[in-house]
Motif scaffolding. Structure first.
Motif, PDB file in Angstrom:
ATOM      1  N   TYR A   1       0.828  -1.210   0.000  1.00  0.00           N
ATOM      2  CA  TYR A   1       0.000   0.000   0.000  1.00  0.00           C
ATOM      3  C   TYR A   1       0.865   1.264   0.000  1.00  0.00           C
ATOM      4  N   GLY A   2       2.005   1.205   0.680  1.00  0.00           N
ATOM      5  CA  GLY A   2       2.914   2.356   0.719  1.00  0.00           C
ATOM      6  C   GLY A   2       3.553   2.633  -0.630  1.00  0.00           C
ATOM      7  N   LYS A   3       3.881   1.568  -1.373  1.00  0.00           N
ATOM      8  CA  LYS A   3       4.480   1.738  -2.696  1.00  0.00           C
ATOM      9  C   LYS A   3       3.501   2.395  -3.656  1.00  0.00           C
ATOM     10  N   LEU A   4       2.241   2.012  -3.561  1.00  0.00           N
ATOM     11  CA  LEU A   4       1.228   2.603  -4.443  1.00  0.00           C
ATOM     12  C   LEU A   4       1.056   4.098  -4.147  1.00  0.00           C
ATOM     13  N   ALA A   5       1.062   4.446  -2.886  1.00  0.00           N
ATOM     14  CA  ALA A   5       0.942   5.855  -2.513  1.00  0.00           C
ATOM     15  C   ALA A   5       2.152   6.652  -3.008  1.00  0.00           C
ATOM     16  N   HIS A   6       3.335   6.038  -2.942  1.00  0.00           N
ATOM     17  CA  HIS A   6       4.545   6.713  -3.416  1.00  0.00           C
ATOM     18  C   HIS A   6       4.510   6.906  -4.931  1.00  0.00           C
TER      19      HIS A   6
ATOM     20  N   CYS B   1      -3.674   9.084 -10.482  1.00  0.00           N
ATOM     21  CA  CYS B   1      -3.268   9.277  -9.083  1.00  0.00           C
ATOM     22  C   CYS B   1      -4.393   8.886  -8.126  1.00  0.00           C
ATOM     23  N   LYS B   2      -5.606   9.218  -8.490  1.00  0.00           N
ATOM     24  CA  LYS B   2      -6.749   8.853  -7.643  1.00  0.00           C
ATOM     25  C   LYS B   2      -6.922   7.337  -7.565  1.00  0.00           C
ATOM     26  N   LEU B   3      -6.738   6.671  -8.699  1.00  0.00           N
ATOM     27  CA  LEU B   3      -6.860   5.212  -8.717  1.00  0.00           C
ATOM     28  C   LEU B   3      -5.765   4.562  -7.871  1.00  0.00           C
ATOM     29  N   LEU B   4      -4.547   5.094  -7.984  1.00  0.00           N
ATOM     30  CA  LEU B   4      -3.456   4.561  -7.168  1.00  0.00           C
ATOM     31  C   LEU B   4      -3.730   4.761  -5.678  1.00  0.00           C
ATOM     32  N   ASN B   5      -4.203   5.937  -5.339  1.00  0.00           N
ATOM     33  CA  ASN B   5      -4.515   6.202  -3.927  1.00  0.00           C
ATOM     34  C   ASN B   5      -5.649   5.308  -3.436  1.00  0.00           C
ATOM     35  N   ARG B   6      -6.598   5.050  -4.329  1.00  0.00           N
ATOM     36  CA  ARG B   6      -7.710   4.175  -3.952  1.00  0.00           C
ATOM     37  C   ARG B   6      -7.212   2.748  -3.728  1.00  0.00           C
ATOM     38  N   MET B   7      -6.343   2.252  -4.599  1.00  0.00           N
ATOM     39  CA  MET B   7      -5.795   0.902  -4.424  1.00  0.00           C
ATOM     40  C   MET B   7      -4.951   0.827  -3.163  1.00  0.00           C
TER      41      MET B   7
ATOM     42  N   SER C   1      -7.154  -3.542   4.229  1.00  0.00           N
ATOM     43  CA  SER C   1      -7.052  -4.998   4.349  1.00  0.00           C
ATOM     44  C   SER C   1      -5.975  -5.389   5.344  1.00  0.00           C
ATOM     45  N   ALA C   2      -4.970  -4.530   5.495  1.00  0.00           N
ATOM     46  CA  ALA C   2      -3.904  -4.799   6.469  1.00  0.00           C
ATOM     47  C   ALA C   2      -4.322  -4.424   7.883  1.00  0.00           C
ATOM     48  N   GLY C   3      -5.512  -3.831   8.008  1.00  0.00           N
ATOM     49  CA  GLY C   3      -6.002  -3.434   9.327  1.00  0.00           C
ATOM     50  C   GLY C   3      -5.310  -2.200   9.869  1.00  0.00           C
TER      51      GLY C   3
ATOM     52  N   LEU D   1      -9.047 -10.180   3.771  1.00  0.00           N
ATOM     53  CA  LEU D   1      -8.665 -10.437   2.383  1.00  0.00           C
ATOM     54  C   LEU D   1      -8.883  -9.179   1.529  1.00  0.00           C
ATOM     55  N   VAL D   2      -8.051  -9.056   0.495  1.00  0.00           N
ATOM     56  CA  VAL D   2      -8.210  -7.933  -0.422  1.00  0.00           C
ATOM     57  C   VAL D   2      -9.494  -8.134  -1.209  1.00  0.00           C
TER      58      VAL D   2
END
Length: 209
Positions: free
Chosen positions: A112-117, A149-155, A162-164, A177-178
């Motif tokens: 999730y952090g990589k997608l935000a980056h 960018c919005k789609l990446l942030n959404r993913m 999912s990671a809580g 689960l995702v």
């Protein structure tokens, strides 16, 4: 250059014709039978030819200099276009690497952090490359990059949930689960990425031609 040759030929013809006419009107009513007259006429023609040679030489020198300047200016422009095109292709590769990285990531909740980056990297690209890509602030590219960018942030948000984890990355609930929604958004992202890259490629080709 062909035009210059025509002008030079015309000037020579006019110069010789005017010189002969002036000579015969001034010094003789017809053809002379005297040797001295023909010698004087020859000296006259030689003098006129020398003047015309100087005029032609100056004309040719100026024409060649202008031609060289135009050629150098054209070469400089071609070199500049080549450099700019190479910079654009390099930056397009960079953008494509950003877009492809998100597609190649698995659905691990740790990504999730990589997608935000990646979303941040695309925003930086959009703000810093307008000098090479004027279309970057125009439609539809501007809206498409914003949507990516919005789609990446959404993913990223889906994986984080999912990671809580909360928005600060602190555990706040059990992992899960995702959801299938992630795959749907990823497909939208892939389609839009391909569209954006194609738009940039068309722009580069149009600038070359």
């Amino acid at each position: 250059m062909e035009k210059s040759q025509k002008i030079i030929s015309l000037l020579l013809a006019l110069g010789i014709g005017a010189s002969l006419t002036l000579y015969f009107i001034t010094f003789n009513a017809g053809l002379s039978k005297e040797t001295n007259d023909w010698m004087a006429f020859g000296n006259f023609i030689a003098g006129i030819a020398s003047i015309l040679n100087v005029v032609v030489f100056v004309w040719l020198t100026i024409s060649i200099q202008k031609s060289d300047e135009n050629s150098k200016e054209k070469d400089r422009k071609n070199q500049k276009d080549i450099i700019v095109s190479q910079l654009r292709y390099d930056d397009l590769k960079l953008l494509n690497s950003y877009l492809s990285e998100a597609t190649n990531l698995d659905q691990s909740i740790l990504n999730y952090g990589k997608l935000a980056h990646l979303s941040y990297s695309i925003q930086v690209f959009r703000k810093s490359r307008h000098h090479l890509f004027p279309i970057i602030n125009a439609e539809p590219i501007s809206s498409d990059l914003e949507e990516l960018c919005k789609l990446l942030n959404r993913m990223s948000s889906i994986l984080r949930d999912s990671a809580g984890l909360d928005e600060n990355g602190i555990p706040c609930k059990d992992r899960s689960l995702v959801p299938p929604e992630y795959r749907t958004i990823l497909t939208q992202y892939q389609d839009l990425s391909a569209k954006v890259i194609a738009e940039f490629e068309r722009f580069i080709v149009s600038e070359i031609s």
